[in-house]
Structures are given as C-alpha cells and as structure tokens.
Design an enzyme around this catalytic site. Sequence first.
Site, PDB file in Angstrom:
ATOM      1  N   ASP A 114      -5.973   0.976   1.066  1.00  0.00           N
ATOM      2  CA  ASP A 114      -5.681   0.979   2.621  1.00  0.00           C
ATOM      3  C   ASP A 114      -7.048   0.491   3.370  1.00  0.00           C
ATOM      4  OD1 ASP A 114      -7.488   3.154   2.287  1.00  0.00           O
ATOM      5  OD2 ASP A 114      -6.340   4.425   3.401  1.00  0.00           O
ATOM      6  N   LYS A 149       0.893  -1.218  -0.085  1.00  0.00           N
ATOM      7  CA  LYS A 149      -0.083   0.023   0.160  1.00  0.00           C
ATOM      8  C   LYS A 149       0.758   1.380  -0.142  1.00  0.00           C
ATOM      9  CE  LYS A 149      -1.038   2.546   3.257  1.00  0.00           C
ATOM     10  NZ  LYS A 149      -1.227   3.011   4.584  1.00  0.00           N
TER      11      LYS A 149
END
Length: 205
Positions: free
Chosen positions: A139, A121
């Site tokens: 996320d 991420k």
Amino acid sequence: MRKPSLISLNQLIKSLDLMFPNAKCELNYNNLFELIIAVSLSSQTLDKRVNEVTKILFSKYPTYKELSKADIVDIETILKPLGMHKIKSKNIIELSKKLDSLGVIPNTLDGLMSLPGVGRKCANVILSEYFKIPRIAVDTHVYRCSMRLNLATGSILDVERQLMDLFEEKYWYYMHIHLVLLGRYICKAKNPLCDKCLIKDCPSR
Ligand code: SF4
C-alpha cells in the site's frame, strides 16, 4: 538491476519487531466476508474510521446475501464518513452480488481480484491475513517506506516482487504489517519522525 540495499535486513527485522511488538491488522472483522468488505473500504482512509463504519454496516447487513439486496442510498449514508462513499457503496453491493452468485468466496489472487472493488493490494492482504498464504501487500505506506529504506524501487508491482525476493517467506506477513505501521505512525509521508525510529542505518535518516 536494482542496487543492493545498504541496510542490514536482520537489523531491520529486529528494529521493526522492537518498535511494533504486538503488530496485527488494525481492521476489525469476524469472518472472511467482513474482512473483504473492510479491506475494500480501507483505501484512502483510516482503519479506525473503517472500523466505526463497518460496526454499523455489519449490524444491519451481516452477510453478503443481505448486503447484495441493500438500498444504495442507505449504504451511502453509512459509508459517508469514509469519503468516496458513492463508489465504495456501489462496489460493496456489486461485490456482494458477485459473492452471492458464486456461492463461495474465492481464495486465490485472481479469484479475489475478479471481485468488484478488490485490487491486487486488497487481494494480497486477504490472502495473507485470512488464508495465511504468505504475500506482501504494497500500500502507500509499504511503498514509501520501502523507497526510503532503499529496499525496493519502481512500480508497486516491482516493489511487491523485490520485497518478496529480499525477505524469506516466513517474514512476509509481518514485513507487510510492520511497514504499514512504520509508515502510518513513524515514517510519515510529510514529516518522518526519524528521532523516534529505531532503524539506525536507514539511508534516508
Ligand atoms: S529513519 Fe526516518 S526516514 Fe528512515 S525509516 Fe525511520 S522514520 Fe523513515
């Protein structure tokens, strides 16, 4: 095969634009080193808190060379308001040592993910935000909103791939930022504020 979404994608893009007209990354940074550190510190905390902490951190340790030689106790004291400060302190010192040994900051997914404390991420955020390489970073907010909007399903990696399949590349940067803001301010985990949300055909409304 995932069921096709019931939501109009064009309408979704328009609604997100209307709700967040000046959307941008909420982490403060002046250069790539600062962005990498800020993103790696941002897990499980608020961007506002990260900005308060990095202001102090970067005034004392403005480069990875200086941060690589920092006393861990000093870094732990600075990072304490973030939570998980011991592991985050260790990671950013190790990360700075790695950057110092490389002499150059990587600009690929694999290169960034090889840095201590930088996961997929974080690497996607850095690629998209700094290098302007289109990616969708998933996320907790992007993941939850994608599920509620019936855009994607499965693991975080599945969701990343499905979102990139669903939207044209030119929308990826803003789709990530918009879904983060949607999850952070409106489509909250516990009590989504559906009455304030402009996505009228949301299947979870
Ligand atoms: S309508 Fe409600 S559940 Fe759907 S995206 Fe908006 S806030 Fe989330």
